[in-house]
Write an enzyme that holds these catalytic residues in place. Sequence first.
Site, PDB file in Angstrom:
ATOM      1  N   GLU A 122       8.492   1.055  -4.692  1.00  0.00           N
ATOM      2  CA  GLU A 122       9.561   0.511  -3.835  1.00  0.00           C
ATOM      3  C   GLU A 122      10.929   0.505  -4.506  1.00  0.00           C
ATOM      4  O   GLU A 122      11.657  -0.489  -4.442  1.00  0.00           O
ATOM      5  CB  GLU A 122       9.171  -0.905  -3.369  1.00  0.00           C
ATOM      6  CG  GLU A 122       7.843  -0.932  -2.623  1.00  0.00           C
ATOM      7  CD  GLU A 122       7.331  -2.351  -2.333  1.00  0.00           C
ATOM      8  OE1 GLU A 122       8.013  -3.334  -2.664  1.00  0.00           O
ATOM      9  OE2 GLU A 122       6.224  -2.469  -1.753  1.00  0.00           O
ATOM     10  N   HIS A 158       2.175   0.175   5.935  1.00  0.00           N
ATOM     11  CA  HIS A 158       1.964  -1.134   6.571  1.00  0.00           C
ATOM     12  C   HIS A 158       2.543  -1.034   7.977  1.00  0.00           C
ATOM     13  O   HIS A 158       3.750  -1.151   8.171  1.00  0.00           O
ATOM     14  CB  HIS A 158       2.661  -2.241   5.765  1.00  0.00           C
ATOM     15  CG  HIS A 158       2.021  -2.472   4.440  1.00  0.00           C
ATOM     16  ND1 HIS A 158       0.785  -3.074   4.321  1.00  0.00           N
ATOM     17  CD2 HIS A 158       2.413  -2.173   3.184  1.00  0.00           C
ATOM     18  CE1 HIS A 158       0.451  -3.137   3.042  1.00  0.00           C
ATOM     19  NE2 HIS A 158       1.423  -2.599   2.329  1.00  0.00           N
ATOM     20  N   GLU A 160      -1.815   1.815   1.395  1.00  0.00           N
ATOM     21  CA  GLU A 160      -1.920   0.393   1.752  1.00  0.00           C
ATOM     22  C   GLU A 160      -2.006   0.194   3.265  1.00  0.00           C
ATOM     23  O   GLU A 160      -1.467  -0.778   3.806  1.00  0.00           O
ATOM     24  CB  GLU A 160      -0.713  -0.381   1.193  1.00  0.00           C
ATOM     25  CG  GLU A 160      -0.516  -0.219  -0.295  1.00  0.00           C
ATOM     26  CD  GLU A 160       0.644  -1.045  -0.878  1.00  0.00           C
ATOM     27  OE1 GLU A 160       1.148  -1.933  -0.171  1.00  0.00           O
ATOM     28  OE2 GLU A 160       1.021  -0.787  -2.030  1.00  0.00           O
ATOM     29  N   ASP A 174      -2.453  -0.858   6.863  1.00  0.00           N
ATOM     30  CA  ASP A 174      -2.968  -1.878   7.773  1.00  0.00           C
ATOM     31  C   ASP A 174      -2.122  -1.825   9.040  1.00  0.00           C
ATOM     32  O   ASP A 174      -1.037  -1.248   9.041  1.00  0.00           O
ATOM     33  CB  ASP A 174      -3.071  -3.289   7.164  1.00  0.00           C
ATOM     34  CG  ASP A 174      -1.828  -3.782   6.457  1.00  0.00           C
ATOM     35  OD1 ASP A 174      -0.730  -3.255   6.730  1.00  0.00           O
ATOM     36  OD2 ASP A 174      -1.949  -4.716   5.643  1.00  0.00           O
TER      37      ASP A 174
END
Length: 379
Positions: free
Chosen positions: A182, A261, A290, A292
């Site tokens: 990030e 995400h 990651e 979801d």
Amino acid sequence: MRYLRFATAALATAALTLPLAASSATADPSSGHRDAHHHSHGTSDQLRRAAPDGFYVGTAVAGGGHHLEQDYPDPFTSDKKYRKTMGQQFSSLSPENQMKWEYIHPEQNRYDFAMADAIVDFADRNNQVVRGHTLLWHSQNPAWLEEGDFSAKELRAILRKHITTVVGRYAGRIQQWDVANEIFDGEGKLRTEENIWIRELGPGIIADAFRWAHEADPKAKLFFNDYGVEDVNAKSDAYYALVKDLLKQRVPVDGFSSQAHLSTRYGFPGGLEESLRRFDKLGLETAITELDVRMDLPEGGEPTDAQLQQQADYYQQALSACLAVKDCNSFTIWGFTDKYSWVPVFFEGEGSATVMRDDLTRKPAFFALQSTLKEARKH
Ligand code: G3I
């Protein structure tokens, strides 16, 4: 009569599962002894076995971070059913918080490797690979570091020692490292103010982090990892330009990964495949790290069937995008049960973001992943 029906059912189950278990043991001897205990589930319902050869299906390992404030004990060490499912279903593990600075390096002269060691050992026993997360990040840094008032020279030495120590400890046992996490904001600008390393040492420190990680573990694949890069946009453009530049300088960058995400509020990011593909074309590996899919929960907290279908569709599309890109071989979901998901803790009124309910029953999203993997395996 009742007994008879039971006996017939038991026989039928045995007939269905035994040959499967036997064939999987011969196909994959290294993990066969573990699966032998799970005849009742068969093996074909496992995501890891449904996947094409060389394609890793992963999950975050719940622990640390927001879990510390919840009313349950540490999931990874305390929840047996959770651990068992994690071993059965997945071929890759990502410590959710347990390798972050705050967790693994709580004081300047003290590391806490216990949890990270336990995860890497669990992965070995279950024939799983590990994604290390993460080495250079603006978030979840310990106070001693953020508030330490170190000189540039000292900070550089601190980062180098941390990377050498942590990466070195697990050398040969980590498949992919999120070296830099990030580092860009939504406009594609480096997070210079927030990120202590970039702020104090300049952007050149990013290349050094990759070099030091490579020295400590020449076999690990070294990644840039971020959210909001699921499309060709300002942020992924910034990564593209940076990676090109670093490759020209022969910095050991191996991969680019999209956290993914997602939220049903914003629609599925239709540019995901294209975004992964352009890094693939630069010669990098890519990954979904990651995934979801959160949603606004109706009164009462239970998602509707339509919501679950929409979620399944997002999971399936994200997986298909990765499967379609040549060197996208690692696909990780950020936890597999809602019980331990970070989503409700961070987003009020949203949740149900993972593929299993609190009691580990499977949602349509689980079956969507399973059938998509099986289909890909055939080709
Ligand atoms: O450190 C503070 C502590 O000082 C404070 O007293 C306490 C009070 O709430 O909060 C502590 O911070 C917690 C942090 O973990 C560190 O322990 C946060 O509340 C907690 O919400 C946080 O959760 C983790 C989060 O990363 C932190 O950014 C989640 O468990 C974890 O799932 C999540 O994972 C990240 C990935 O690493 C990177 N990509 C995004 C993803 C989701 O946010």
